[in-house]
Design an enzyme around this catalytic site. Structure first.
Site, PDB file in Angstrom:
ATOM      1  N   CYS A  86      43.430 -44.425-105.206  1.00 15.50           N
ATOM      2  CA  CYS A  86      42.099 -44.675-104.644  1.00 15.50           C
ATOM      3  C   CYS A  86      41.676 -43.420-103.887  1.00 15.50           C
ATOM      4  O   CYS A  86      42.165 -43.158-102.794  1.00 15.50           O
ATOM      5  CB  CYS A  86      42.136 -45.879-103.700  1.00 15.50           C
ATOM      6  N   LEU A  87      40.832 -42.634-104.514  1.00 11.42           N
ATOM      7  CA  LEU A  87      40.406 -41.381-103.918  1.00 11.42           C
ATOM      8  C   LEU A  87      38.955 -41.145-104.333  1.00 11.42           C
ATOM      9  O   LEU A  87      38.659 -41.003-105.514  1.00 11.42           O
ATOM     10  CB  LEU A  87      41.310 -40.244-104.430  1.00 11.42           C
TER      11      LEU A  87
END
Length: 181
Positions: A86-87
């Site tokens: 999750c970036l």
């Protein structure tokens, strides 16, 4: 002149292969490969080695790559089971100005250095980081020792070696006498 995504894929992958990164293509396909990624120094991830699976969509660089950790990592923004990352810079704010080197030299090291517990994929890691940072560091280091060794990265599932061994032992357990009965 129109942009050629295939040429951009080749350029980016060749740039990675000519760098210090260890890249291994899947079936000689430049759109799917693995990269060996090392934990940044001065972090609890230091000394860790991960196998990162990368898939480049046909629309790359206009569409972001798919990135996943193959061996386990304890981090608020990385799903422990799937290895999904999750970036924002990969998921929402990706730009064609970025390339694969940005991901491995900047984005992933920054993610490990500065986890964001407010946007977790791993709630346990996020809660531990917020409430007990020293325990979080200790658990990260334990995961590094258990799951992020060179051997673990080499053996991280890509569907290579585990299955045939299991099948062989099952086949070997059927004797000729049982077949006739």
């Amino acid at each position: 002149m129109s942009a050629n995504p295939k040429r951009r894929i080749e350029t980016d992958v060749m740039k990675m292969m000519m760098s210090d990164l260890e890249v291994s293509l899947v079936n000689d396909n430049m759109q799917e490969f693995y990269v060996r990624f090392y934990g940044p120094p001065e972090t609890p991830f230091a000394g860790g080695v991960w196998k990162i699976h990368v898939e480049l969509p046909d629309q790359y660089p206009f569409k972001s790559p798919s990135i996943g950790f193959m061996n386990k990592i304890f981090h608020p923004n990385i799903d422990e089971l799937s290895g999904s990352v999750c970036l924002d810079v990969i998921n929402q704010t990706w730009s064609p100005m970025f390339d694969m080197m940005n991901i491995f030299e900047t984005f992933l090291p920054q993610l490990l250095r500065y986890p964001n517990p407010n946007d977790p994929l791993n709630g346990e890691a996020a809660a531990l980081l917020m409430r007990h940072p020293k325990e979080y560091d200790a658990k990260v280091k334990e995961y590094v020792q258990r799951f992020a060794t060179k051997e673990a990265a080499d053996n991280a599932a890509g569907g290579e070696e585990e299955e045939p061994d299991a099948e062989m032992s099952d086949i070997g357990s059927i004797s000729g006498d049982e077949m006739e009965a």
